[in-house]
Design a protein around this motif. Structure first.
Motif, PDB file in Angstrom:
ATOM      1  N   ASP A 103      30.494 -21.452  36.404  1.00 46.43           N
ATOM      2  CA  ASP A 103      30.332 -22.960  36.700  1.00 46.43           C
ATOM      3  C   ASP A 103      31.857 -23.171  37.009  1.00 46.43           C
ATOM      4  O   ASP A 103      32.803 -23.230  36.303  1.00 46.43           O
ATOM      5  N   ASP A 104      32.113 -23.571  38.261  1.00 43.73           N
ATOM      6  CA  ASP A 104      33.160 -24.153  38.838  1.00 43.73           C
ATOM      7  C   ASP A 104      34.426 -23.201  38.655  1.00 43.73           C
ATOM      8  O   ASP A 104      35.462 -23.897  38.565  1.00 43.73           O
ATOM      9  N   GLN A 105      33.949 -22.163  38.562  1.00 35.85           N
ATOM     10  CA  GLN A 105      35.258 -21.073  38.334  1.00 35.85           C
ATOM     11  C   GLN A 105      35.941 -21.264  37.225  1.00 35.85           C
ATOM     12  O   GLN A 105      36.960 -20.873  37.038  1.00 35.85           O
ATOM     13  N   ALA A 106      35.478 -22.050  36.267  1.00 38.79           N
ATOM     14  CA  ALA A 106      36.229 -22.544  35.055  1.00 38.79           C
ATOM     15  C   ALA A 106      35.428 -22.070  33.811  1.00 38.79           C
ATOM     16  O   ALA A 106      35.904 -21.803  32.493  1.00 38.79           O
ATOM     17  N   TYR A 107      34.200 -21.893  33.981  1.00 49.08           N
ATOM     18  CA  TYR A 107      33.319 -21.585  32.801  1.00 49.08           C
ATOM     19  C   TYR A 107      32.391 -20.381  33.062  1.00 49.08           C
ATOM     20  O   TYR A 107      32.065 -20.185  34.307  1.00 49.08           O
ATOM     21  N   LEU A 108      32.124 -19.599  32.034  1.00 46.68           N
ATOM     22  CA  LEU A 108      31.301 -18.442  32.036  1.00 46.68           C
ATOM     23  C   LEU A 108      30.279 -18.459  31.120  1.00 46.68           C
ATOM     24  O   LEU A 108      30.685 -18.713  29.783  1.00 46.68           O
ATOM     25  N   GLU A 109      28.914 -18.468  31.260  1.00 52.01           N
ATOM     26  CA  GLU A 109      27.771 -18.296  30.426  1.00 52.01           C
ATOM     27  C   GLU A 109      27.123 -16.993  30.497  1.00 52.01           C
ATOM     28  O   GLU A 109      27.219 -16.366  31.565  1.00 52.01           O
ATOM     29  N   THR A 110      27.056 -16.222  29.336  1.00 55.48           N
ATOM     30  CA  THR A 110      26.780 -14.779  29.533  1.00 55.48           C
ATOM     31  C   THR A 110      25.277 -14.560  28.684  1.00 55.48           C
ATOM     32  O   THR A 110      25.024 -15.427  27.857  1.00 55.48           O
ATOM     33  N   PHE A 111      24.415 -13.736  29.278  1.00 55.95           N
ATOM     34  CA  PHE A 111      23.192 -13.599  28.684  1.00 55.95           C
ATOM     35  C   PHE A 111      22.976 -12.096  28.483  1.00 55.95           C
ATOM     36  O   PHE A 111      22.823 -11.542  29.954  1.00 55.95           O
ATOM     37  N   ASP A 112      22.426 -11.612  27.414  1.00 58.28           N
ATOM     38  CA  ASP A 112      22.152  -9.991  27.418  1.00 58.28           C
ATOM     39  C   ASP A 112      20.837  -9.715  27.312  1.00 58.28           C
ATOM     40  O   ASP A 112      20.300 -10.154  26.002  1.00 58.28           O
ATOM     41  N   ALA A 113      20.185  -9.686  28.549  1.00 61.32           N
ATOM     42  CA  ALA A 113      18.676  -9.488  28.298  1.00 61.32           C
ATOM     43  C   ALA A 113      18.193  -8.153  27.635  1.00 61.32           C
ATOM     44  O   ALA A 113      17.034  -8.034  27.416  1.00 61.32           O
ATOM     45  N   SER A 114      19.292  -7.143  27.218  1.00 56.76           N
ATOM     46  CA  SER A 114      18.665  -6.047  26.983  1.00 56.76           C
ATOM     47  C   SER A 114      18.572  -6.202  25.137  1.00 56.76           C
ATOM     48  O   SER A 114      17.831  -5.229  24.374  1.00 56.76           O
ATOM     49  N   THR A 116      16.937  -7.881  21.853  1.00 58.79           N
ATOM     50  CA  THR A 116      15.861  -8.840  21.272  1.00 58.79           C
ATOM     51  C   THR A 116      16.050 -10.391  21.259  1.00 58.79           C
ATOM     52  O   THR A 116      15.177 -11.071  21.611  1.00 58.79           O
ATOM     53  N   LYS A 117      17.318 -10.580  20.535  1.00 54.97           N
ATOM     54  CA  LYS A 117      17.525 -12.167  20.288  1.00 54.97           C
ATOM     55  C   LYS A 117      18.305 -12.402  21.618  1.00 54.97           C
ATOM     56  O   LYS A 117      19.725 -12.015  21.524  1.00 54.97           O
ATOM     57  N   ASN A 118      17.858 -13.021  22.606  1.00 53.21           N
ATOM     58  CA  ASN A 118      18.801 -13.301  23.853  1.00 53.21           C
ATOM     59  C   ASN A 118      19.275 -14.672  23.715  1.00 53.21           C
ATOM     60  O   ASN A 118      18.780 -15.678  23.847  1.00 53.21           O
ATOM     61  N   ARG A 119      20.807 -14.500  23.579  1.00 52.38           N
ATOM     62  CA  ARG A 119      21.345 -15.955  23.029  1.00 52.38           C
ATOM     63  C   ARG A 119      22.420 -16.000  24.321  1.00 52.38           C
ATOM     64  O   ARG A 119      23.124 -14.996  24.888  1.00 52.38           O
ATOM     65  N   ILE A 120      22.560 -17.181  24.674  1.00 52.03           N
ATOM     66  CA  ILE A 120      23.700 -17.584  25.683  1.00 52.03           C
ATOM     67  C   ILE A 120      24.900 -17.916  25.009  1.00 52.03           C
ATOM     68  O   ILE A 120      25.055 -18.570  24.201  1.00 52.03           O
ATOM     69  N   ASN A 121      26.094 -17.165  25.365  1.00 45.53           N
ATOM     70  CA  ASN A 121      27.420 -17.465  25.060  1.00 45.53           C
ATOM     71  C   ASN A 121      28.147 -18.162  26.034  1.00 45.53           C
ATOM     72  O   ASN A 121      27.901 -17.684  27.267  1.00 45.53           O
ATOM     73  N   GLU A 122      29.000 -19.158  25.692  1.00 42.82           N
ATOM     74  CA  GLU A 122      29.788 -19.788  26.647  1.00 42.82           C
ATOM     75  C   GLU A 122      31.152 -19.704  26.450  1.00 42.82           C
ATOM     76  O   GLU A 122      31.439 -19.814  25.241  1.00 42.82           O
ATOM     77  N   TYR A 123      32.069 -19.571  27.599  1.00 50.36           N
ATOM     78  CA  TYR A 123      33.272 -19.204  27.524  1.00 50.36           C
ATOM     79  C   TYR A 123      34.148 -20.084  28.459  1.00 50.36           C
ATOM     80  O   TYR A 123      33.448 -20.559  29.589  1.00 50.36           O
TER      81      TYR A 123
END
Length: 138
Positions: A103-114, A116-123
């Motif tokens: 997002d806007d080259q200022a934020y990164l959200e990650t999502f590990d699809a591999s 079982t608990k798919n959690r979004i982490n924000e940085y």
């Protein structure tokens, strides 16, 4: 009474120090994402109504190398309103393993699809070595 006030001040300074030490920790892209560069078969990028799939091995390696230079800080509050987002999906042998949102080259959200608990982490991206995802849309 004087000792009690001094003790309270010391405890407050220690608490403030611990708070800043915990929030000062930065991570590299590799610390938060475990992608085997050799197994990646394609990276799909979406932006507005554009859709690009990067399949060339050298382009994939170049992109992942650029990502590895990103320094991140765990986002503790809410992020600001964003104007421009790039959605990326990393595929290994045709199966989506990771997802990213820049997002806007200022934020990164990650999502590990591999997992079982798919959690979004924000940085929050904290370094000047930001990746220009737009150049891969051409």
């Amino acid at each position: 009474m004087k000792k009690w006030i001094i003790g309270l001040v010391v405890v407050i300074f220690i608490a403030i120090g611990i708070y800043f030490m915990m929030n000062a920790k930065t991570y590299s892209f590799g610390d938060v994402v475990s992608i085997d560069k050799n197994k990646v078969t394609s990276i799909q990028i979406e932006h507005v109504e554009e859709h690009v799939v990067v399949k060339k091995k050298e382009d994939i390696q170049k992109m992942l190398k650029e990502f590895s230079g990103i320094k991140l800080k765990k986002l503790t509050g809410s992020k600001k309103e964003t104007k421009e987002s790039y959605w990326l999906r990393v595929y290994e042998d045709g199966k989506a393993t990771y997802g990213f949102i820049f997002d806007d080259q200022a934020y990164l959200e990650t999502f590990d699809a591999s997992k079982t608990k798919n959690r979004i982490n924000e940085y929050r991206i904290v370094d000047a070595n930001q990746v220009d995802i737009g150049k891969y849309m051409k």
